[in-house]
Structures are given as C-alpha cells and as structure tokens.
Motif scaffolding. Structure first.
Motif, PDB file in Angstrom:
ATOM      1  N   GLY A  64      -2.844   0.030   9.405  1.00 54.28           N
ATOM      2  CA  GLY A  64      -4.069  -0.448  10.051  1.00 54.28           C
ATOM      3  C   GLY A  64      -4.250  -1.936   9.832  1.00 54.28           C
ATOM      4  O   GLY A  64      -3.325  -2.719  10.006  1.00 54.28           O
ATOM      5  N   ARG A  65      -5.421  -2.346   9.401  1.00 52.33           N
ATOM      6  CA  ARG A  65      -5.716  -3.771   9.204  1.00 52.33           C
ATOM      7  C   ARG A  65      -5.592  -4.184   7.742  1.00 52.33           C
ATOM      8  O   ARG A  65      -5.956  -5.299   7.374  1.00 52.33           O
ATOM      9  CB  ARG A  65      -7.110  -4.087   9.725  1.00 52.33           C
ATOM     10  N   LYS A  66      -5.081  -3.308   6.920  1.00 51.94           N
ATOM     11  CA  LYS A  66      -4.896  -3.648   5.512  1.00 51.94           C
ATOM     12  C   LYS A  66      -3.815  -4.704   5.385  1.00 51.94           C
ATOM     13  O   LYS A  66      -2.743  -4.584   5.980  1.00 51.94           O
ATOM     14  CB  LYS A  66      -4.511  -2.398   4.713  1.00 51.94           C
ATOM     15  N   ASP A 119      -2.431  -6.739  -0.042  1.00 56.70           N
ATOM     16  CA  ASP A 119      -3.207  -5.679  -0.689  1.00 56.70           C
ATOM     17  C   ASP A 119      -2.404  -4.376  -0.768  1.00 56.70           C
ATOM     18  O   ASP A 119      -2.474  -3.648  -1.763  1.00 56.70           O
ATOM     19  CB  ASP A 119      -4.508  -5.434   0.080  1.00 56.70           C
ATOM     20  N   LEU A 120      -1.641  -4.090   0.295  1.00 61.20           N
ATOM     21  CA  LEU A 120      -0.833  -2.879   0.293  1.00 61.20           C
ATOM     22  C   LEU A 120       0.203  -2.941  -0.827  1.00 61.20           C
ATOM     23  O   LEU A 120       0.426  -1.958  -1.544  1.00 61.20           O
ATOM     24  CB  LEU A 120      -0.148  -2.706   1.654  1.00 61.20           C
ATOM     25  N   ALA A 121       0.858  -4.097  -0.967  1.00 64.73           N
ATOM     26  CA  ALA A 121       1.865  -4.259  -2.022  1.00 64.73           C
ATOM     27  C   ALA A 121       1.240  -4.060  -3.405  1.00 64.73           C
ATOM     28  O   ALA A 121       1.818  -3.407  -4.282  1.00 64.73           O
ATOM     29  CB  ALA A 121       2.514  -5.638  -1.906  1.00 64.73           C
ATOM     30  N   LYS A 122       0.053  -4.619  -3.579  1.00 60.46           N
ATOM     31  CA  LYS A 122      -0.637  -4.505  -4.872  1.00 60.46           C
ATOM     32  C   LYS A 122      -0.958  -3.043  -5.193  1.00 60.46           C
ATOM     33  O   LYS A 122      -0.801  -2.584  -6.336  1.00 60.46           O
ATOM     34  CB  LYS A 122      -1.923  -5.331  -4.831  1.00 60.46           C
ATOM     35  N   ASP A 123      -1.385  -2.274  -4.180  1.00 61.71           N
ATOM     36  CA  ASP A 123      -1.792  -0.884  -4.397  1.00 61.71           C
ATOM     37  C   ASP A 123      -0.614   0.092  -4.429  1.00 61.71           C
ATOM     38  O   ASP A 123      -0.808   1.284  -4.647  1.00 61.71           O
ATOM     39  CB  ASP A 123      -2.770  -0.448  -3.296  1.00 61.71           C
ATOM     40  N   PHE A 144       9.429   6.866  12.982  1.00 61.20           N
ATOM     41  CA  PHE A 144       8.925   6.977  11.619  1.00 61.20           C
ATOM     42  C   PHE A 144       8.457   5.614  11.115  1.00 61.20           C
ATOM     43  O   PHE A 144       7.380   5.485  10.527  1.00 61.20           O
ATOM     44  CB  PHE A 144      10.022   7.539  10.703  1.00 61.20           C
ATOM     45  N   ARG A 145       9.262   4.571  11.369  1.00 57.45           N
ATOM     46  CA  ARG A 145       8.870   3.217  10.946  1.00 57.45           C
ATOM     47  C   ARG A 145       7.630   2.745  11.706  1.00 57.45           C
ATOM     48  O   ARG A 145       6.750   2.097  11.155  1.00 57.45           O
ATOM     49  CB  ARG A 145      10.037   2.238  11.155  1.00 57.45           C
ATOM     50  N   GLU A 146       7.580   3.062  13.010  1.00 54.54           N
ATOM     51  CA  GLU A 146       6.415   2.679  13.804  1.00 54.54           C
ATOM     52  C   GLU A 146       5.151   3.367  13.274  1.00 54.54           C
ATOM     53  O   GLU A 146       4.075   2.768  13.227  1.00 54.54           O
ATOM     54  CB  GLU A 146       6.646   3.037  15.266  1.00 54.54           C
ATOM     55  N   ALA A 147       5.305   4.629  12.894  1.00 52.74           N
ATOM     56  CA  ALA A 147       4.158   5.376  12.369  1.00 52.74           C
ATOM     57  C   ALA A 147       3.689   4.779  11.042  1.00 52.74           C
ATOM     58  O   ALA A 147       2.479   4.687  10.782  1.00 52.74           O
ATOM     59  CB  ALA A 147       4.532   6.845  12.187  1.00 52.74           C
ATOM     60  N   LEU A 148       4.634   4.374  10.199  1.00 52.21           N
ATOM     61  CA  LEU A 148       4.262   3.721   8.944  1.00 52.21           C
ATOM     62  C   LEU A 148       3.487   2.432   9.214  1.00 52.21           C
ATOM     63  O   LEU A 148       2.496   2.134   8.542  1.00 52.21           O
ATOM     64  CB  LEU A 148       5.512   3.413   8.108  1.00 52.21           C
ATOM     65  N   SER A 149       3.933   1.670  10.193  1.00 52.87           N
ATOM     66  CA  SER A 149       3.236   0.425  10.545  1.00 52.87           C
ATOM     67  C   SER A 149       1.827   0.707  11.027  1.00 52.87           C
ATOM     68  O   SER A 149       0.875   0.008  10.668  1.00 52.87           O
ATOM     69  CB  SER A 149       4.025  -0.337  11.624  1.00 52.87           C
ATOM     70  N   GLN A 150       1.666   1.743  11.856  1.00 52.77           N
ATOM     71  CA  GLN A 150       0.335   2.110  12.349  1.00 52.77           C
ATOM     72  C   GLN A 150      -0.571   2.558  11.213  1.00 52.77           C
ATOM     73  O   GLN A 150      -1.770   2.295  11.209  1.00 52.77           O
ATOM     74  CB  GLN A 150       0.453   3.226  13.378  1.00 52.77           C
ATOM     75  N   LEU A 151       0.019   3.235  10.246  1.00 52.42           N
ATOM     76  CA  LEU A 151      -0.748   3.780   9.138  1.00 52.42           C
ATOM     77  C   LEU A 151      -1.453   2.679   8.344  1.00 52.42           C
ATOM     78  O   LEU A 151      -2.551   2.879   7.830  1.00 52.42           O
ATOM     79  CB  LEU A 151       0.178   4.587   8.222  1.00 52.42           C
TER      80      LEU A 151
END
Length: 610
Positions: free
Chosen positions: A38-40, A44-48, A29-36
């Motif tokens: 991508g290159r973001k 930026d992810l934290a901001k969104d 599950f954690r690996e899938a979250l990491s893959q999700l």
C-alpha cells in the motif's frame, strides 16, 4: 491477477489487500506483494520486518520485487511481517509460496539413480559412484547456472535487470531508476545516474511519491543522435529539476525513471512499451524529454497518448508537432505539450533580422533520417523556407537541392556546393534544411567550390546550436561564410542585466552546479548546450502540473489524468522555468516564445546586400 479481499486481523480490524490464493505464477506473486505494501514506505516496512534475526533493507526490497524470479521464502516471511500481517495472516501467503516453488522445482526436473544390488563391496562401489555422480551433476548444474547468469548479464547491459537490453554495438537501451548501476548508459552519464539512483532511493523510502520518466536517446552514432555533451547536459538538467522540486515543502515527491531509446531512437518502441506497462505499478504520471522531431518520436507520442500519459517535449521543434497532430495530419496527440521553440518561431526571428536588400538563395534539404523514416524537423524547415514571406521571396527555384543521408552526404555535398557556381546567378544565401551532423562537411565543401571568394550566408534551425564555433571552415579568410540560426539565449545572455528572467536562470545555474549526492555537474555543460535548460523546463512544467493537481487532493496521489488536465491549464506564465516564465496553450505549445527566441551568428559578419 489477484483480487482485493477484505479480512479481519486478530485485533478485529478489516484489512483490504490482494488474495494470495488467486495468484497464478511468480510474477503475479511479486505484484501482489507490491500491492500489499500500500502506501507504507519502504523504510518503515524494512524497519518492521525484523523478526529477531535481522530485517530487510529498503534497497533489497526494491531490488527483489523487480527481479524476474520468485523471492526466497525468508524474504517473503520478513516482508509480510513488515507489512504488518499477523502469523495467521502470513500462512496463506507462505502456502502459496510453497506451491509456486514446488512447481518451479518440478520444472527443473530431478535426477534419479538406482544403486546396484549385490554384496557389500558392490553396494559401497555403488554408493561411491552415486556420490560422485551427484557431485558431478551438482557441479554441472552450477556451471550451467553460472553460464546462464553470465549470458543474461551480457544481454542486459551487465545487470540483472530485464528492463535493460544490450543492442548491437554494445549500446544499452531500456528503462532504469538508477539502481542497476550508474554506468549502464556509459561513463559520461555516471555522475548524473549516481545522483538519480540516490535521489530515487530517498524518495521511495518516504512512500509519498509519483514517478516521472525522461525518455531520450542516450548514445550518439549518427546525424540524428545527440552528441555526448548534449545528452549528458540534458539528463543533468532533468535531474536538477526533480531534485529542486523534491526540496520544496510540497507533495508528492518525484521519482525519476530514465528511458533510453538508443542511437537514432531505433529502439523507441521497447522503451515506450516498458513505460506503458509501468504506468500503474510505478505510479507513472508524466513523461518528459521525448527525443527529436522525427517519425519515431511521433509514433512514441501516439503510443503514450493512447495510454493517457501526459508528455512534455523539450527538443520537439517541428511545426504542428503538438497536441493537434498536424505534423503528419493523422490524428490528435492528446496529452502532448512542448517547451521548445518551433521552427516557425526560429525562422521568423531570422527573417526579421536579415539586412534589407536583394538576395539569391539556394535550398539544400533532407527529408529522411538515416533510419529511412521521416525527419520532421528538416521537413518543417523546408516548408518554412518556402512559406515565410521574407525568406521565400529570395528563393531561386532552379537552385533547389535535396539529398538522402543514406547515400553518403560527404560525396554529394561538394557537388551541390559547386553547383552554386554554375547557375549563372550569384548564390549568396543557402537555406539549409538538414541536420547539423552534415553541416561541417557542407561548410568545408563551400570553402572548396570554385567561387569560394563569394561571401555566402547559411541560414538554418536550432540544431546548429551543436556546431562547434571553432569549425575551421568558419574562419577561412579566403572563403567568407556566415551561419545564422535561432534558438534560446546563451548562458551569457541569460545572465545579462537586461534579461528580466535573470533571477530564474541564476537560481537554476546554482542548483545545477551544486553537489548532488556526492557528485557535481560541470558548469561548462550550461555554456556548451541549451539542452540542460530545456530539459529542466520540461520537467518543471510537469512538476507544476503535478503540484497543482495535488493541491486539489491533499490526501491522495494525483493520477496521470489529473496531471494532464492541469498541464493544459498552465496559462498566464504559470511555469517558472530556467529560461523564464511561460505557459502552455490549448494545443500544448509554449507561450511567450518571442521573449526568448534569439538569433545567433557564427563565422564572418553578415555581408551587405544591394
């Protein structure tokens, strides 16, 4: 693991990513979250991720995804939002989280209690008893959790990271990016580990990065371990190279992992296995450092080679310890390069500077480490003393002494030294094919032999650079001793007007001693050891190969295969290191070694020979 799937978001755009319904356990599950992601970038992810109740921080995201547990539902919901998933797209992820959490909860078991029947008094008593019991169970469970957490931290260097392990004696080994605490490998390394952690956070937040690992033993407890000053300077040099590369207007940026094999490299296998496991998920494209010329390093190199990871050794000097694998004659070590000076380079330079005349030389050697494994550095020196013509011609066949460090060097070295006085010949030279750890005891034994007034010259390899020039035996007027070894120039020699690469060294020294995220490295670390220089050169070599590979793929990240290809194409002085310009030949060896190989003398002036 999860398989990528194509699906459309509400805007009608196709989104490719892992399928949450294919996830089998929390690690996937954690690996899938990491893959999700991508290159973001994490920034930026934290901001969104802010849903109105506050968002995630980039450091929190990085930490949670590395933890060996299922993230909280709130974290997952905000993380999915940060990745840009719509409410509908988040649903299968949250349903999968619920399922995994349910399995986890069921595994812990539940306490069921039945209330006693009867009148109101008995019912009240039962309720009170049940409440007390529930409270006791809750407190007990909390205490068990606390004890388990404390035990886990004790076993993992006081951290929550399973990648770090506390070994016997309290030394910490394993892999970290600096976010697990700056003092995990000891207080001496706290400044550089602080800088590494801060630099990595900045790089990861940018998103466009790859990872280098620096593999080394980070404790000292025996002859094959690095002294405190040396390994601190080594890691500081590696970090300085990364920081300088990240300042350039080039891509991708470099994240640095620190991998400690522990004292005498005893725990090399676990550290290397972690790097191999991380090669894809952590974007690992190169490993620098590698440790000393001993069997553990050969085994580590072959394992990394099998994983197609390029390697750049900074302290590997044994002859044949390159991509050919000739050091032990087994098989090639594809991907291996080195920036150190080979033992042949060193001994040849010494042989050319020895005054002409007759000598009678004894040979003192070891062939194993305190671990009982092969010491390839000392084996290589031993062979060099026997095969380099201007050294071999002076060797006395009857004065050849070998010792095993596991038997107590302090006991045998005085006996060997006294034998120099009993051969019927004047032993005026000793070829020392052993580690520097035993050299002070050997020099002291020479001052106490019965013929101590006879001047004697000890010739050895670059390991002697760690010998304190103030060693008392080097300054005994009644027992004149000279020590000769070859290595890189001293800091003073690098800065001399006659050095054509003076500018490169000056730039390195300025960068090394500049502030690094609020920390500063002492200038004396450059004068007391050359290891900071070669560590910088090793990482700079990897970075040069990386950026050459990136030039061919400006829109994607270079992988380890591309970096390895470019590593062996670094000819014609392509690398601008702290020690000067050099290249890498077809077998992974540094070129132009004759321009930097320098003979050093400690103790008395060289005595005259007949």
């Amino acid at each position: 693991m999860t398989q990528p799937e194509d699906r459309r978001n509400p805007a009608g755009e196709t989104r490719t990513g892992p399928d949450p319904l294919a996830v089998r356990h929390q690690k996937e599950f954690r690996e899938a979250l990491s893959q999700l992601r991508g290159r973001k970038s994490l920034k930026d992810l934290a901001k969104d991720s802010d849903d109105g109740s506050g968002g995630l921080s980039s450091s929190n995201i990085s930490t949670v995804l590395r933890m060996d547990s299922l993230p909280s539902r709130e974290f997952v919901s905000k993380y999915l939002r940060g990745c840009g998933l719509s409410v509908e797209e988040r649903e299968p992820w949250l349903r999968r989280w619920d399922a995994l959490n349910s399995v986890s909860s069921a595994g812990r078991g539940r306490l069921w209690a039945r209330l006693p029947g009867g009148g109101r008094r008995r019912l009240r008593a039962g309720l009170v008893a049940g409440a007390v019991l529930a409270l006791a169970v809750g407190v007990g469970a909390w205490q068990v959790h606390q004890r388990n957490e404390e035990r886990f931290k004790e076993e993992h260097c006081g951290t929550g990271s399973p990648s770090l392990v506390t070994q016997a004696g309290g030394e910490c080994t394993g892999v970290t990016d600096g976010s697990d605490g700056a003092a995990v490998f000891g207080s001496d390394l706290e400044p550089v580990m602080t800088a590494i952690g801060a630099e990595n956070q900045n790089v990861v937040e940018g998103g466009d990065y790859v990872t280098f690992a620096f593999l080394t033993p980070l404790t000292s407890g025996d002859a094959n371990s690095l002294t405190v000053g040396q390994y601190v300077a080594e890691l500081e040099g590696a970090y300085t190279a990364v920081a300088e590369e990240n300042k350039k207007d080039s891509r991708p940026k470099i994240r640095l992992l620190v991998a400690s094999m522990g004292s005498a490299q005893r725990h090399w296998e676990r550290a290397v296995e972690q790097l191999v496991d991380r090669k894809d998920g952590d974007r690992l494209v190169a490993v620098a450092g590698m440790g000393l010329s001993q069997q553990e390093t050969v085994d580590a190199a072959r394992k990394l080679s099998k994983a197609d990871l390029p390697m750049i050794g900074n302290l590997i000097t044994a002859d044949g310890f390159d991509a050919t694998g000739a050091v032990d004659g087994k098989r090639r070590i594809d991907g291996l390069a080195r920036v150190a000076l080979s033992n042949s380079d060193q001994l040849t330079a010494i042989s050319e500077e020895l005054p002409p005349g007759r000598r009678t030389a004894a040979l003192v050697s070891t062939s194993v480490t305190p671990n009982g494994t092969r010491d390839l550095y000392t084996e290589s020196l031993n062979k060099g003393f026997r095969t380099i013509e201007r050294l071999e011609e002076h060797l006395d066949d009857h004065s050849d002494f070998a010792f095993d460090p596991r038997g107590g060097p302090d006991a045998i070295l005085p006996t060997i030294s006294q034998n120099f006085c009993n051969t019927g010949k004047t032993i005026d030279t000793v070829y020392y094919a052993a580690r520097v750890r035993y050299l002070p005891d050997f020099l002291d034994a020479l001052t106490r032999r019965s013929c101590h007034a006879q001047p004697i010259t000890v010739i050895t390899g670059s390991d002697a650079a760690a010998l304190d020039p103030r060693t008392e035996a080097l300054h005994d007027p009644g027992a004149p001793i000279t020590v000769l070894y070859a290595s890189f120039p001293t800091s003073k020699q690098f800065r001399s007007p006659g050095n054509p690469a003076r500018g490169l060294y000056e730039a390195f020294a300025k960068a090394f001693t500049s502030p690094h995220h609020g920390r500063q490295f002492p200038a004396e670390h450059l004068t007391s050891s050359y290891w900071g220089i070669v560590a910088y050169d090793a990482v700079t070599t990897a970075a040069t190969a990386l950026h050459n590979a990136a030039a061919h793929s400006p829109s994607s990240l270079p992988n380890r295969y591309a970096v390895r290809n470019e590593l062996y194409a670094l000819r014609n002085n392509a690398v601008a290191g702290a020690s000067g310009h050099f290249g890498i030949d077809k077998n992974g060896n540094r070129t132009n070694t004759d321009t930097v190989t320098t003979v050093h003398r400690l103790g008395r002036p060289l005595p005259r020979t007949d």
